[in-house]
Every structure is written in structure tokens, then in C-alpha cells.
Design a protein around this motif. Structure first.
Motif, mmCIF file in Angstrom:
data_model
loop_
_atom_site.group_PDB
_atom_site.id
_atom_site.type_symbol
_atom_site.label_atom_id
_atom_site.label_comp_id
_atom_site.label_asym_id
_atom_site.label_seq_id
_atom_site.Cartn_x
_atom_site.Cartn_y
_atom_site.Cartn_z
ATOM 1 N N ARG A 111 -73.210 29.582 -71.713
ATOM 2 C CA ARG A 111 -72.427 29.273 -72.919
ATOM 3 C C ARG A 111 -73.349 29.008 -74.107
ATOM 4 O O ARG A 111 -73.107 29.496 -75.216
ATOM 5 C CB ARG A 111 -71.523 28.058 -72.670
ATOM 6 C CG ARG A 111 -70.584 27.784 -73.825
ATOM 7 C CD ARG A 111 -69.626 26.638 -73.474
ATOM 8 N NE ARG A 111 -68.577 26.513 -74.439
ATOM 9 C CZ ARG A 111 -68.673 25.834 -75.580
ATOM 10 N NH1 ARG A 111 -69.791 25.226 -75.893
ATOM 11 N NH2 ARG A 111 -67.666 25.768 -76.418
ATOM 12 N N THR A 163 -63.801 34.440 -76.074
ATOM 13 C CA THR A 163 -63.209 34.654 -74.747
ATOM 14 C C THR A 163 -61.953 35.522 -74.844
ATOM 15 O O THR A 163 -61.714 36.366 -73.978
ATOM 16 C CB THR A 163 -62.894 33.323 -74.040
ATOM 17 O OG1 THR A 163 -61.970 32.569 -74.812
ATOM 18 C CG2 THR A 163 -64.152 32.507 -73.799
ATOM 19 N N LEU A 167 -55.582 34.042 -69.431
ATOM 20 C CA LEU A 167 -56.587 33.045 -69.810
ATOM 21 C C LEU A 167 -56.130 31.616 -69.526
ATOM 22 O O LEU A 167 -56.901 30.673 -69.719
ATOM 23 C CB LEU A 167 -56.964 33.212 -71.277
ATOM 24 C CG LEU A 167 -57.662 34.530 -71.621
ATOM 25 C CD1 LEU A 167 -57.911 34.642 -73.118
ATOM 26 C CD2 LEU A 167 -58.962 34.691 -70.845
#
Length: 149
Positions: free
Chosen positions: A23, A43, A64
Motif C-alpha cells: 500500500r 481500488t 468490493l
């Protein structure tokens, strides 16, 4: 089969350490995709790029694991940034699909190539058998996680 993890090895901690590093690296390189892109919208963009025939906003939210309103805000941001557009759904004239703009696909592909090269460098002292075993183990873990989480 036992469900105990190996003594002295905390798999969860190590996975968390790795995810944090990935990340952090991603955050440093988001501007290469778009100067105003943040990690949350990244994302969503990845998921849209990975659906080359397009994806409905509701499917995106479900995939998601976010509320539809969260997906809606991210989609609107990606549209404003010129990374995503809407096209008619060929199977349902009332619905629209989200598709990545060619520039977004190109930049995501470049990001992924760079990431792959970096990972290959990190694994350059691993044997082919170790890499294969690691890849199979990650696949197995991810497949199981899809059903568990």
C-alpha cells in the motif's frame, strides 16, 4: 489436519506487514496514473479495468464489499478524472456499464508491469520451486478467503 499456525511464525502479522508495504509503495506511485487519484478510488479503478466488458456500479459495490453510495462517489470521481466512462449495457438498455478509458488501462498496465518487475527483483534469490510453491499457496489462501470473509 490441525488448524494451529507454526510456532514462532505469525502469518497474520507477516501478511499485514506485506500489505502495508504494498500500500505504501502504491501510494507513492498513484500520481503516475493520475495526479488526483487516491488509494480508495484506485481500488475501484483496478476493478473496473479488470472488467474489460464493463461492470455495473451495483456489481462493483458488491465485489468490493462497500455500500452503493460509497461506490457511487468513487465512480463519480473517476469519471471527473477522465479515467472511467459509462456505456449502455447491451443486455439491458435501461442500465449502464462502467468501462475504463484507454488512458486508464494503459497507465494501470504500466503500473502492473513495474510492480511485477519489483516483485521479481525481491524474489531473485528464490528458487523456481520456492516461487511456484509460494504462488500456489497464495492462490489457495485467496481462494479460501473468498469463501470465508
Amino acid at each position: 489436519m490441525t488448524n494451529e499456525l507454526p510456532a514462532g511464525l505469525d502469518v497474520d502479522v507477516e501478511l499485514t506487514r506485506f500489505v502495508r508495504r504494498v500500500r505504501k509503495r502504491t501510494l507513492r506511485h498513484l500520481a503516475e496514473i493520475h495526479p488526483k487519484l487516491d488509494y480508495g478510488n484506485f481500488t475501484f479503478l483496478l476493478a473496473i479495468v479488470d472488467a474489460p466488458d464493463g461492470i455495473r456500479g451495483s456489481e462493483l459495490a458488491e465485489d468490493l464489499g462497500v455500500h452503493k453510495s460509497t461506490a457511487s462517489r468513487s465512480i463519480a470521481t473517476l469519471e471527473r478524472l477522465g479515467l472511467v466512462s459509462r456505456v449502455p449495457d447491451p443486455d439491458d438498455g435501461r442500465a449502464q456499464l462502467l468501462v475504463a478509458e484507454p488512458v486508464a488501462v494503459e497507465r494501470i498496465e504500466a503500473y502492473r508491469r513495474t510492480t511485477h518487475e519489483r516483485l521479481a527483483t525481491m524474489l531473485d534469490d528464490w528458487t523456481p520451486d520456492e516461487i511456484t510453491s509460494f504462488a500456489r499457496s497464495l492462490t489457495r489462501l485467496n481462494d479460501r478467503a473468498e469463501n470465508e470473509f
